[in-house]
Scaffold this active site. Structure first.
Site, PDB file in Angstrom:
ATOM      1  N   CYS A  10       0.864  -1.184   0.000  1.00  0.00           N
ATOM      2  CA  CYS A  10       0.000   0.000   0.000  1.00  0.00           C
ATOM      3  C   CYS A  10       0.898   1.230   0.000  1.00  0.00           C
ATOM      4  O   CYS A  10       2.057   1.161  -0.415  1.00  0.00           O
ATOM      5  CB  CYS A  10      -0.978  -0.024   1.182  1.00  0.00           C
ATOM      6  SG  CYS A  10      -0.208   0.035   2.816  1.00  0.00           S
ATOM      7  N   ASN A  13       2.355   1.443   4.341  1.00  0.00           N
ATOM      8  CA  ASN A  13       2.684   0.166   4.993  1.00  0.00           C
ATOM      9  C   ASN A  13       2.438   0.203   6.503  1.00  0.00           C
ATOM     10  O   ASN A  13       3.111  -0.483   7.265  1.00  0.00           O
ATOM     11  CB  ASN A  13       4.132  -0.268   4.680  1.00  0.00           C
ATOM     12  CG  ASN A  13       4.465  -1.698   5.093  1.00  0.00           C
ATOM     13  OD1 ASN A  13       5.613  -2.015   5.398  1.00  0.00           O
ATOM     14  ND2 ASN A  13       3.492  -2.580   5.116  1.00  0.00           N
ATOM     15  N   CYS A  15      -1.221   0.896   7.561  1.00  0.00           N
ATOM     16  CA  CYS A  15      -2.657   0.657   7.765  1.00  0.00           C
ATOM     17  C   CYS A  15      -3.148  -0.590   7.034  1.00  0.00           C
ATOM     18  O   CYS A  15      -3.546  -1.569   7.662  1.00  0.00           O
ATOM     19  CB  CYS A  15      -3.477   1.861   7.295  1.00  0.00           C
ATOM     20  SG  CYS A  15      -3.198   3.356   8.275  1.00  0.00           S
ATOM     21  N   ARG A  16      -3.150  -0.552   5.684  1.00  0.00           N
ATOM     22  CA  ARG A  16      -3.800  -1.614   4.916  1.00  0.00           C
ATOM     23  C   ARG A  16      -2.937  -2.848   4.672  1.00  0.00           C
ATOM     24  O   ARG A  16      -3.394  -3.985   4.903  1.00  0.00           O
ATOM     25  CB  ARG A  16      -4.293  -1.051   3.571  1.00  0.00           C
ATOM     26  CG  ARG A  16      -5.425  -0.052   3.712  1.00  0.00           C
ATOM     27  CD  ARG A  16      -5.656   0.691   2.410  1.00  0.00           C
ATOM     28  NE  ARG A  16      -4.511   1.556   2.087  1.00  0.00           N
ATOM     29  CZ  ARG A  16      -4.338   2.192   0.948  1.00  0.00           C
ATOM     30  NH1 ARG A  16      -5.234   2.051  -0.004  1.00  0.00           N
ATOM     31  NH2 ARG A  16      -3.288   2.969   0.763  1.00  0.00           N
ATOM     32  N   SER A  17      -1.716  -2.667   4.153  1.00  0.00           N
ATOM     33  CA  SER A  17      -0.937  -3.856   3.776  1.00  0.00           C
ATOM     34  C   SER A  17      -0.519  -4.716   4.976  1.00  0.00           C
ATOM     35  O   SER A  17      -0.431  -5.946   4.820  1.00  0.00           O
ATOM     36  CB  SER A  17       0.265  -3.495   2.894  1.00  0.00           C
ATOM     37  OG  SER A  17       1.120  -2.565   3.495  1.00  0.00           O
ATOM     38  N   ASP A 125      -8.294   3.686   1.534  1.00  0.00           N
ATOM     39  CA  ASP A 125      -7.312   4.135   2.524  1.00  0.00           C
ATOM     40  C   ASP A 125      -8.046   4.633   3.772  1.00  0.00           C
ATOM     41  O   ASP A 125      -8.810   5.595   3.702  1.00  0.00           O
ATOM     42  CB  ASP A 125      -6.481   5.267   1.902  1.00  0.00           C
ATOM     43  CG  ASP A 125      -5.347   5.728   2.805  1.00  0.00           C
ATOM     44  OD1 ASP A 125      -5.347   5.352   3.996  1.00  0.00           O
ATOM     45  OD2 ASP A 125      -4.476   6.457   2.315  1.00  0.00           O
TER      46      ASP A 125
HETATM   47  P1  4NP Z   1      -1.673   2.825   4.237  1.00  0.00           P
HETATM   48  O1  4NP Z   1      -2.270   4.171   4.853  1.00  0.00           O
HETATM   49  O2  4NP Z   1      -1.181   3.166   2.851  1.00  0.00           O
HETATM   50  O3  4NP Z   1      -2.833   1.921   4.217  1.00  0.00           O
HETATM   51  O4  4NP Z   1      -0.569   2.379   5.174  1.00  0.00           O
HETATM   52  C1  4NP Z   1      -1.544   5.359   4.898  1.00  0.00           C
HETATM   53  C2  4NP Z   1      -0.629   5.543   5.902  1.00  0.00           C
HETATM   54  C3  4NP Z   1       0.096   6.739   5.963  1.00  0.00           C
HETATM   55  C4  4NP Z   1      -0.124   7.706   5.020  1.00  0.00           C
HETATM   56  C5  4NP Z   1      -1.039   7.508   4.004  1.00  0.00           C
HETATM   57  C6  4NP Z   1      -1.743   6.323   3.950  1.00  0.00           C
HETATM   58  N1  4NP Z   1       0.587   8.924   5.085  1.00  0.00           N
HETATM   59  O5  4NP Z   1       0.329   9.797   4.264  1.00  0.00           O
HETATM   60  O6  4NP Z   1       1.452   9.077   5.960  1.00  0.00           O
END
Ligand code: 4NP
Length: 157
Positions: A10, A13, A15-17, A125
């Protein structure tokens, strides 16, 4: 023979992955299928961090401990070392194709493609969302994990 290997990718790295990796490992364990799994991000802001506490909480609610995971950036070697690299959303997929080295051997695809009715779609997200959004992510990645394990079982591993 080395088990089939999967990298879930994602943006951050955190939240989702991490949840995709955890749901996949749990589904494979339930099915008795050997797999190698990891996760990474196309962005490196959170490298070295544990998963977002909201992701840790939803995983815990479903019986999985992801507190030991640490975020990392996707690296060039991943494209040769993993059999499959699965993007959590279409932007992650475009970013992966953009950074894939010429000698990439991994099959790069969208995580939700094998889920009926979800081909071409992303896992939303949840970073700016709340608990319900993280629950929705868990539902999505669990459906994908079950579909992937079913495919592995059909292929005989
Ligand atoms: P992820 O979520 O891609 O599912 O891990 C996010 C985590 C952090 C950020 C964006 C999305 N960020 O902008 O820091």
């Amino acid at each position: 023979m080395r088990p089939p290997s999967f990298l879930f990718v994602c943006l951050g790295n955190i939240c989702r992955s991490p949840l995709a990796e955890a749901a996949f490992v749990a589904a494979a364990e339930r099915a008795g299928v050997a797999v190698v799994a990891d996760s990474a991000g196309t962005g490196g802001w959170h490298a070295g961090d544990p998963p977002d506490r909201r992701s840790q909480a939803v995983a815990r609610r479903y019986g999985v401990d992801i507190s030991g995971q640490r975020a990392r950036l996707v690296r060039r070697a991943d494209f040769r070392e993993f059999d499959h690299i699965l993007a959590l959303d279409p932007q992650n997929l475009r970013d992966l194709h953009a950074i894939a080295p010429a000698d990439a051997s991994a099959r790069i695809a969208l995580l939700m493609d094998p889920v009926p009715g979800r081909a071409g779609q992303g896992v939303r997200d949840p970073y700016y969302g709340g608990e319900a959004d993280f629950d929705e992510v868990w539902g999505d990645v669990s459906a994908a994990a079950d579909a992937l394990v079913a495919m592995l079982m059909r292929e005989g591993g």
